[in-house]
Every structure is written in C-alpha cells, then in structure tokens.
Design an enzyme around this catalytic site. Sequence first.
Site, PDB file in Angstrom:
ATOM      1  N   CYS A   1      -8.171  -1.229  10.752  1.00 55.29           N
ATOM      2  CA  CYS A   1      -9.311  -1.840  10.067  1.00 55.29           C
ATOM      3  C   CYS A   1     -10.296  -2.480  11.032  1.00 55.29           C
ATOM      4  O   CYS A   1     -11.424  -2.778  10.674  1.00 55.29           O
ATOM      5  CB  CYS A   1      -8.826  -2.898   9.081  1.00 55.29           C
TER       6      CYS A   1
ATOM      7  N   SER B   1       0.842  -1.197   0.000  1.00 56.81           N
ATOM      8  CA  SER B   1       0.000   0.000   0.000  1.00 56.81           C
ATOM      9  C   SER B   1       0.874   1.241   0.000  1.00 56.81           C
ATOM     10  O   SER B   1       1.825   1.342   0.785  1.00 56.81           O
ATOM     11  CB  SER B   1      -0.891   0.045   1.243  1.00 56.81           C
ATOM     12  N   GLY B   2       0.526   2.212  -0.835  1.00 55.32           N
ATOM     13  CA  GLY B   2       1.300   3.437  -0.893  1.00 55.32           C
ATOM     14  C   GLY B   2       1.239   4.265   0.367  1.00 55.32           C
ATOM     15  O   GLY B   2       2.216   4.919   0.743  1.00 55.32           O
ATOM     16  N   HIS B   3       0.099   4.252   1.041  1.00 52.11           N
ATOM     17  CA  HIS B   3      -0.049   5.152   2.186  1.00 52.11           C
ATOM     18  C   HIS B   3       0.733   4.715   3.416  1.00 52.11           C
ATOM     19  O   HIS B   3       0.744   5.411   4.433  1.00 52.11           O
ATOM     20  CB  HIS B   3      -1.529   5.352   2.535  1.00 52.11           C
TER      21      HIS B   3
END
Length: 398
Positions: free
Chosen positions: A345, A218-220
Amino acid sequence: MATPASSSRRTHERPDEGRPIYLDYAATTPVDPRVAEEVMHFMLEEFGNAGSRTHSYGQAAKERVNRARAEVAAVVDAKPDEVIFTSGATESNNLAILGLAPHGEKSGKKHIVSTQIEHKAVLEPLAELERRGFEVDLVPPTRGGWVDADEVVARVRDDTLLVSVMAVNNETGVIQPTDEVAGALTAGGAYFHVDAAQAFGKLVGPLRNSRIDLVSMSGHKIGAPKGIGALIARRRRFSRPPLAPLMVGGGQERGLRPGTLPVPLVAGLGLASALAVEFGEERQTLLRDVRREFSSRLHGIGAQSNADESRAMPGILNVYVPGIDSEAAIVALKGVAAISNGSACTSQSYDSSHVLTAAGATTAEIEGALRFSFDETLSAKAMDAIVKRLRVMKTAPA
C-alpha cells in the site's frame, strides 16, 4: 519440501512461462484453483442475488452466503451472524474504528490506544478521529518489532473507547501479543480490535480469544480473490459492538454495509476459509521448514534480520544485506524473483518504512530492507537463485 497433494496450491515457480518466482505473498496470494472454480460456479451458474427471496436462484445464493458466513466464523471460533462481509481488511478496519466513533462521542469515551507499527489502514482512520477531537495514544515497538502487552494495557483509561493491535505485522511478520492484551483487558471495558490481515487462517489460537471484539481480514491473503473480506464483530453476552454504518442505502449486513453482496466472491472467501481450517496447521509446519532453510541461506551471505525471527510468522522474512540497497536489489532480482521492500500500500511511494523506523532501525537497515513472503512450495532451487544474485551484487565493485 514438497507440498502434499491434499493441500496443493498453484505454484509460484512457472519456468514454462519464464516468469520470476513469486515471493510477495504478504501483498497478495494467488487464488487457490479450488477457490477459483467455486467463484466461477457462482458467477456463471448460480448467479442469483442473495437478496432475492422469491425464486430458487436467489435461495441458492442466500444458502451459499450463509454457509460462507459459517466457514469464515469457524476460523476464529465466532458465530456466523457475527460475520459482516466487506471488500477487505481496509474497509473492515475503517468500519471498526470509524464505526465506533459515534458511540465514543455519545458516551464521552474519546481515547484510543494503538501502536506505531499498524498498517496505514488503521493509522489513517485513527488520524481522522484525531481530527475529530479524539485522543490517540500510539505505543512504540521494541527493537525486535513487537509491542509490549503491558505497555499497551497500561495506557488504557476509564475513557478509552478502543484498543487496536494488529495480530501480525505486514512488513516484518512479527506476531504481536494480542492474546496477552486480550487477557489483561477488563470484561466490560474498552473494545478490542485486531487487524488480522496477515494472521487470519494462519495464526489460529490468539484470534479465537473471545475478548477480541472486532477482527478484520482480507480474502486475498488466504487464496481467495481480491475485493472480499470480513469484519467479525463478536457479541459481549447479548450485545453487539455499537457500530454505526459508514454508508447508507440498504439493510444488508445488519444495516452496516448496504449494497448487493458479491455472492461469487463471498463463496470464494468461504471456501478459502474452510481450506485454511483444514490445511492451515499442515501448511504452517511446512512453512517453518522452508523459512529455516531460506533464512540459513540468506544469513550465509551476511544478511541480517530486521526483526526478532523467533517471534515471526514463518511465511515472511524481512532482512537486509549490508552494502546492498533494497531498490537496487529489487531491480537486480527482477527476472529472478518478485519481492518487495515493504507494504504494497505504500511501497510505490518509496517512503521510509514507518514500521522499521518506529522499531529504531538504522538508515542502512531501512534502506536495505527486503521482504520475502512465500508459501510452502518455495523450493531450494528458487532460494539458491535468489542468494546467487544477491551474492553477485555484494561482491561487485562499487
């Protein structure tokens, strides 16, 4: 502990705004200002569609996408055309796991080996495959929060389709033995998938093992925007993993993910990946010093680790302070620090941590768990403010 100017990032201590210190990097990182500038450039100036081949706007977009593919691939020593852009690690995990299902059904390989401490983005797709008749074998962790590589490999059978082991646990920061698992798997056997959401750009060596067929990221988690990530699908000799698309409606991303590519986000992910290659080792060295100091301060007020710290990534500390409930601590620290007690999450549901439960943690350890995740700019002043507030809670009358 000052950050070198060459690798400076937006600080999480912003007293001029009166905001708490940001210590939830495992959930998301702030966007690197250099990445934000790159994203805005491709939003406002080079705004073409990478699929438009008839004019210069589309060509500029396509060229940046191709460069980003190479930048992402370089982190794990893959080939650019092995990078499939997605919305993030959750989608990548789904594409890797559910995308292999048709091949498993056709080949009669319907057995999967994974672990009890995977992120829900792996466990829930695995549960879906169980509902479809697949057999899923989940390996429990040790008390220190890591799975034994020999136990993982021992469960692999002739009909095993997939082995899926995360690189770094998102709650405890404990590094999992993916390199050992990869080394023990046969060359033509089960596909090996690694959820590298917490490791990509930070834990370099193990992710470059060519026996890992599928890598999710994931980029974030590395200073890029939310909503962009990748699945790296390595070839075995000349054959790509036999993935089936989860959606249809276009030929983008080699037919595995239809839809117009978000070029600004892809550009941001590419630059963040390049910065991780350039400055990642330096950041991890600084982080180890920061972690050592922060851990010492927390242990000074009686905090105890919920994982084997010798195996953990330097940017995550999961501890509990006897006598302090995590929810009460989070409230008490609200004006001082932004922290969590588990995965972003699932933390809103206040469910017990499946990771700590699987590792055999006591009720007190689970209910008191605090996850501090940070970057190399965390200062001694910030540490002292947190420790001071926790000390007051510990000594306050019940």
